[in-house]
Design an enzyme around this catalytic site. Structure first.
Site, mmCIF file in Angstrom:
data_model
loop_
_atom_site.group_PDB
_atom_site.id
_atom_site.type_symbol
_atom_site.label_atom_id
_atom_site.label_comp_id
_atom_site.label_asym_id
_atom_site.label_seq_id
_atom_site.Cartn_x
_atom_site.Cartn_y
_atom_site.Cartn_z
ATOM 1 N N LYS A 245 0.842 -1.344 0.053
ATOM 2 C CA LYS A 245 0.131 0.042 -0.109
ATOM 3 C C LYS A 245 0.930 1.413 0.063
ATOM 4 O O LYS A 245 1.670 1.312 0.920
ATOM 5 C CB LYS A 245 -0.929 -0.022 1.208
ATOM 6 N N ASP A 250 -2.581 10.335 3.876
ATOM 7 C CA ASP A 250 -3.961 9.889 4.077
ATOM 8 C C ASP A 250 -4.489 10.772 5.039
ATOM 9 O O ASP A 250 -4.608 10.770 6.178
ATOM 10 C CB ASP A 250 -4.162 8.352 4.750
ATOM 11 N N LYS A 257 -9.801 12.819 8.464
ATOM 12 C CA LYS A 257 -9.434 12.251 9.690
ATOM 13 C C LYS A 257 -9.548 13.420 10.733
ATOM 14 O O LYS A 257 -9.162 14.419 10.525
ATOM 15 C CB LYS A 257 -8.017 11.749 9.842
ATOM 16 N N ASP A 268 1.537 6.142 5.781
ATOM 17 C CA ASP A 268 0.438 5.219 5.084
ATOM 18 C C ASP A 268 1.115 4.379 3.705
ATOM 19 O O ASP A 268 0.431 3.842 3.015
ATOM 20 C CB ASP A 268 -0.767 5.946 4.755
ATOM 21 N N ASP A 327 -12.062 7.217 3.847
ATOM 22 C CA ASP A 327 -10.962 6.851 4.300
ATOM 23 C C ASP A 327 -10.921 5.398 4.529
ATOM 24 O O ASP A 327 -9.428 5.090 4.867
ATOM 25 C CB ASP A 327 -10.956 7.355 5.934
ATOM 26 N N GLU A 329 -9.482 3.775 1.931
ATOM 27 C CA GLU A 329 -8.943 4.101 0.552
ATOM 28 C C GLU A 329 -7.972 2.991 0.346
ATOM 29 O O GLU A 329 -7.775 2.627 -0.823
ATOM 30 C CB GLU A 329 -8.438 5.386 0.495
ATOM 31 N N ARG A 331 -7.753 -0.192 0.569
ATOM 32 C CA ARG A 331 -8.151 -1.508 -0.049
ATOM 33 C C ARG A 331 -8.662 -1.176 -1.307
ATOM 34 O O ARG A 331 -8.483 -2.051 -2.114
ATOM 35 C CB ARG A 331 -9.190 -2.031 0.888
#
Ligand code: BES
Ligand code: ZN
Ligand code: ZN
Length: 476
Positions: A245, A250, A257, A268, A327, A329, A331
C-alpha cells in the site's frame, strides 16, 4: 549513513571491546586484572547484571552476558536489544569503531547483537539545522559463528531497513507518488531489478478504478510501479508477488480524519516501502527466486473533484464497489494491484498494508495482523520467518461469514464492513480481488512508533523488510 558490520582484521583500530559470553568462565582471564575479574563476577552473580561496563583509561570494555535458555528466536531478540543498548553507550562515549568478541559456542548471539547494534544506530536528522550525528560507524566482529554470507546479508539488510525507514519518515512534501516512483526506479536500477512505472494515462487505460478514485482529490498524479527480480536460474517456476500500500499521505479524504489521528499519516506508504526495500535486498543478495513487487501509489485528499461516500466505482477486475467511507482508501488501491497480480499466475501473493486502525488497536505495535486464503504451507513458513526476525504474525480468522458484512445494495461490494472486526472485513475486501494463494499483512500497528522501542527506534521501524527477505532466503 549506514553502520557497517565486518569481520575483524589485523589492521583494525578500535577503542571499545564487547565480550559476549554465556557465563563468567568464558571470559579471557588474561585480558583482565584479578580485581576486574572479581568485579565482573560480583556484578553478574550477585547483582545479576547482564551488561557490565569497565571503563579503562584508553578504551571502553563491555561484558555482555546472556543465558542460552529458552527458544532460539527469543534469545536472538534479547541479543538485538542488548545490541541497541550497547550502541547507545558507544555513541554517548563518542566512539566510532567497536569490536565484538564472541566467546559463546554454537549460537547466533553475535549476529543478532550486531544486528541490534546496527539497526539501533539509525537516525533521521536530515531536516535538523544542527545535525548531531551518532559517532558509531563500524562494528568489527571476532567470531567463529558468522560466515561471509551472513556478513553480506546483515549489511544488505541494514541498508534496506535504513532506506525503508527513510522513505516512511519522509513527509509528503518530499515524497509524493511521483517522487516515490522515481526513488523506486533509482533503487531498482542500482540493484539490477527491472522496473516499470505506469503514469496516470496508463493507469487510466488499464481502468484501475480504485487507484483513480482515491487519486481524484489529489493535485498530484498517481503512479503504479512494477519491480521484477528474475535472476537466471531462479528456482521457482511461478513468481512470488509482493504488493504494498503506497498511500503517501492519508487525510481520510472527504471523510477527513479528525484531530490528531491524521498526524502520522505520512506512514501510510509503509507497506509499499517494505516491499520496495525487501526486493532491493533480495536482488542485492542475488537470491535465486523470481519475485515481483507491485506498488500502487497516491495521496488521499479532499478536493472539489474528490470521490465521495455513495459513489460507485468500477475496479480493474470489473467488480463494482460502493464507497461508504473515503478513509477506507487503502483497500481500493490494493484491490487494483491484487487484480493485476493475477496476470503473473503467481505461486503466492503477499500484501503489506497500513490498512486499519482496528489492527493496531487489536495487538498494538508488537506484531503484524495476518490472514490467509489457500496458503497454509506458505503461511507457516512466513510465521516462522516472523519469529526469526521478531516481526511476529498474529493470525486472525478469515471465515466466510465476514463476507456478508461487505455486501452492498447497489454494487457488488462496499468498502466498509460493520463496526466490528474492521481488520478482517478489510482483508475480506482484498480477497475479493484474488484468485491465487494469498496472505494479507496489516502492519498499521508496528509501522510507526510513538515512542522508542529498542533497535526499532522511534517513528518508522522498517517492518516487513527483514520478514520478506527471511521468507525468501529460507527457500534456498
Ligand atoms: N491508513 C489508515 C489506517 C491506519 C491507522 C494506519 C492507524 C496506520 C495507523 C486507513 O486508511 C484508514 O483510515 N482506515 C480506517 C478504515 C475505516 C474508515 C473503515 C480506520 O481504520 O479507521
Ligand atoms: Zn484511510
Ligand atoms: Zn490509509
Amino acid at each position: 549513513m549506514q553502520t557497517i558490520v565486518k569481520k575483524l582484521n589485523k589492521e583494525n583500530n578500535f577503542k571499545a571491546s564487547i565480550y559476549l559470553v554465556n557465563d563468567y568462565n568464558q571470559l579471557p582471564v588474561l585480558k583482565f586484572s584479578k580485581e576486574e575479574l572479581e568485579f565482573l563476577k560480583y556484578q553478574q552473580e550477585k547483582l545479576e547484571k547482564e551488561m557490565i561496563v569497565l571503563p579503562k583509561l584508553d578504551c571502553l570494555i563491555i561484558v555482555q552476558f546472556f543465558k542460552n535458555e529458552g527458544e532460539a528466536f527469543a534469545i536472538q531478540e534479547k541479543c538485538r536489544k542488548a545490541g541497541d543498548k550497547i550502541t547507545h553507550l558507544l555513541n554517548e562515549n563518542k566512539l566510532a569503531v567497536a569490536l565484538v568478541v564472541d566467546l559463546c559456542e554454537n549460537t547466533n548471539a553475535a549476529y543478532s547483537l550486531a544486528e541490534g547494534m546496527a539497526l539501533g544506530n539509525y537516525q533521521f536528522i536530515k531536516y535538523k539545522s544542527e545535525q548531531k550525528k551518532n559517532s558509531l560507524e563500524e562494528i568489527l566482529i571476532d567470531s567463529k559463528q558468522i560466515n561471509k554470507l551472513q556478513y553480506e546479508h546483515l549489511n544488505i539488510l541494514t541498508d534496506a531497513v535504513y532506506k525503508c525507514r527513510d522513505l516512511v519518515n519522509e513527509p509528503l512534501t518530499y515524497l509524493d507518488a511521483v517522487s516515490f516512483s522515481e526513488i523506486i526506479t533509482k533503487m531498482a536500477t542500482y540493484a539490477n531489478i527491472k522496473v516499470d512505472v505506469f503514469n496516470k494515462t496508463k493507469i487510466e487505460s488499464l481502468k484501475m478504478g480504485g487507484l483513480l478514485a482515491v487519486n481524484r482529490g489529489s493535485i498530484d498524479p498517481p503512479t503504479f510501479s512494477v519491480m521484477e527480480w528474475k535472476p537466471e536460474g531462479h528456482k521457482n517456476t511461478k513468481p512470488f508477488v509482493f504488493v504494498g500500500k503506497g498511500v503517501v499521505y492519508d487525510t481520510g479524504g472527504v471523510n477527513i480524519k479528525p484531530g490528531d489521528s491524521m498526524l502520522d499519516m505520512k506512514c501510510d506508504m509503509g507497506g509499499a516501502a517494505a516491499v520496495v526495500c525487501a526486493i532491493y535486498a533480495i536482488a542485492l543478495a542475488k537470491l535465486p527466486f523470481h519475485v515481483i513487487g507491485l506498488i500502487p501509489s497516491t495521496d488521499n485528499r479532499p478536493d472539489g473533484n474528490a470521490y465521495v461516500p455513495g459513489d460507485v466505482i468500477t475496479m480493474f477486475t470489473g467488480k463494482t464497489v460502493e464507497i461508504m467511507n473515503t478513509d477506507a482508501e487503502g483497500r481500493l488501491i490494493l484491490a487494483d494491484a491484487l487484480g493485476y497480480a493475477s496476470k503473473y499466475n503467481p505461486e503466492l501473493v503477499i500484501d503489506l498494508a497500513t490498512l486499519t486502525g482496528a489492527a493496531s488497536r487489536a495487538i498494538g505495535p508488537y506484531g503484524i495482523v495476518a490472514m490467509h486464503a489457500n496458503a497454509d504451507t506458505a503461511f507457516k513458513e512466513l510465521e516462522n520467518s516472523g519469529k526469526n526476525v521478531y516481526e511476529r504474525l498474529a493470525e486472525f480468522p478469515f471465515w466466510e461469514e465476514y463476507e456478508e458484512l461487505i455486501k452492498s445494495d447497489v454494487a457488488d461490494i462496499k468498502n466498509l464492513g460493520g463496526s466490528e472486526a474492521g481488520m478482517i472485513t478489510a482483508g475480506k475486501f482484498l480477497q475479493e480481488f484474488t484468485d491465487y494463494p494469498f496472505i494479507h499483512l496489516d502492519i498499521a500497528g508496528p509501522v510507526f512508533l510513538s515512542k522508542k522501542d529498542s533497535y526499532r527506534g522511534k517513528a518508522a521501524t522498517g517492518v516487513g523488510v527483514r520478514l520478506l527477505f527471511d521468507f525468501i532466503v529460507n527457500k534456498i
